[in-house]
Enzyme design. Structure first.
Site, mmCIF file in Angstrom:
data_model
loop_
_atom_site.group_PDB
_atom_site.id
_atom_site.type_symbol
_atom_site.label_atom_id
_atom_site.label_comp_id
_atom_site.label_asym_id
_atom_site.label_seq_id
_atom_site.Cartn_x
_atom_site.Cartn_y
_atom_site.Cartn_z
ATOM 1 N N ASP A 1 116.751 92.684 76.651
ATOM 2 C CA ASP A 1 116.870 92.664 78.097
ATOM 3 C C ASP A 1 115.521 92.278 78.690
ATOM 4 O OD1 ASP A 1 118.953 93.813 80.197
ATOM 5 O OD2 ASP A 1 116.966 94.362 80.907
ATOM 6 N N GLU B 1 120.681 89.264 82.560
ATOM 7 C CA GLU B 1 119.428 88.971 81.871
ATOM 8 C C GLU B 1 119.416 89.517 80.448
ATOM 9 O OE1 GLU B 1 118.694 92.845 84.185
ATOM 10 O OE2 GLU B 1 119.915 91.039 84.337
ATOM 11 N N ASP C 1 116.462 81.778 87.327
ATOM 12 C CA ASP C 1 117.279 80.950 86.434
ATOM 13 C C ASP C 1 116.403 80.201 85.427
ATOM 14 O OD1 ASP C 1 119.522 81.769 87.771
ATOM 15 O OD2 ASP C 1 119.824 79.905 88.885
ATOM 16 N N ASN D 1 113.460 88.374 90.301
ATOM 17 C CA ASN D 1 114.288 87.563 91.195
ATOM 18 C C ASN D 1 113.931 87.807 92.660
ATOM 19 O OD1 ASN D 1 115.980 85.803 89.857
ATOM 20 N ND2 ASN D 1 117.601 87.315 89.509
#
Length: 318
Positions: free
Chosen positions: A172, A216, A189, A180
């Site tokens: 992770d 993620e 992204d 983000n």
């Protein structure tokens, strides 16, 4: 030079195999089996592109072999052509109901055999292409959750049958929501694409698989890999992601993007299910995050001789 398609010829009569070998060997790699059991083993290990299967055999007939192939997710997409002296419609109907794609009558006509094989190999190539698109994650280009869910069940079944190890690495991206929020979704992204590319570069064997598990989170499926090997690969991945030095000003563990990893392993002598292995790796990932992130925790499913719940090991940078 392109790899020639691989065919498996299955017949209990060596002379029949020899006839097909002489017809096909100049254009294809030809594998040979003289029993149903041998055919199933070769399909599992060699993954031929097409099977030419005799209908009448003593230990396991062609119908049974075809049924077994179609019941296994690892072999169900291999086209099966029955080669038989039987010409009645009921035999063909039963074969098609079991998943065969064609029938070829004995005695063999070389031109017909070549034409039928060429047609079904072309159809398989088209199906493989469509299937690969269905199994890819659109953002990162690695396999998606659908592929992983199917593959992990197939690999667990194979590992239990063959008494081999199977490992899973779940990882992770640390504090990805903060990333983000701070840098924007386009940067997020791009970060995931770079992580996925690095994961692909970290794996060395063609039989290993990477998939985006969700958001993620990524997962690496490692057939024939024991606990020590999986932990070593997880450490390689952790360092490789860190070496990207992707700026992460909102991270609490480093000024760059890091990952937390959980390793689950089914040892050679252990049993279990795909779900139990996934749950084990997920629990270890949770431990890694709970103990400060940017580290690895791992455990093994209990073996037949060890009824303890798990064995753990945490790793992190000094």
């Amino acid at each position: 030079m392109p790899t020639r398609p691989r065919l498996l010829v299955v017949d209990d009569q060596a002379t029949n195999i020899q006839v097909l070998y002489q017809i096909l060997s100049s254009d294809y790699q030809v594998l040979m089996a003289t029993s149903g059991a041998q055919a199933l083993a070769l399909c599992a290990s060699k993954q031929p592109d097409l099977v030419l299967l005799d209908l009448v055999m003593p230990d396991m007939d062609g119908y049974q072999v075809c049924q077994r192939l179609k019941a296994d997710t690892a072999t169900r997409d291999i086209p099966v052509i029955f080669v038989t002296a039987q010409t009645d419609e009921s035999a063909e109907e039963k074969g098609f109901d079991l998943g065969a794609v064609d029938f070829i009558s004995k005695p063999i006509n070389p031109r017909i055999v070549r034409a039928r094989i060429k047609t079904h190999l072309m159809l398989k190539a088209q199906s493989d292409l469509l299937r690969s698109w269905a199994y890819l994650d659109g953002l990162t280009g690695v396999h998606n959750r659908r592929f992983f869910d199917e593959r992990v069940n197939a690999e667990m079944g194979r590992a239990i049958r063959n008494h081999t190890a199977l490992s899973l690495v779940m990882l992770d991206v640390d504090f990805f929501k903060r990333f983000n929020d701070h840098y924007g979704h386009q940067a997020g992204d791009d970060c995931l694409r770079r992580v996925a590319k690095t994961l692909k570069g970290s794996l060395m064997r063609s039989g290993d698989h990477i998939a985006r598990y969700g958001g993620e989170e990524f997962v690496c499926l490692l057939p024939d890999t024991g606990f020590a090997g999986a932990m070593q690969l997880a450490e390689t991945i952790r360092k490789d992601i860190s070496s990207l030095q992707i700026e992460h000003a909102e991270s609490s563990v480093a000024p760059y993007v890091t990952v937390s990893l959980g390793v689950g392993c089914k040892p050679e002598k252990a049993h279990g299910t795909a779900n139990s292995l996934i749950s084990l790796a997920d629990t270890q990932l949770y431990k890694a995050k709970e103990h400060g992130r940017h580290r690895i925790f791992g455990a093994e499913l209990p073996t037949d001789f060890d009824h303890s719940a798990e064995q753990g090991n945490g790793m992190a940078e000094p």
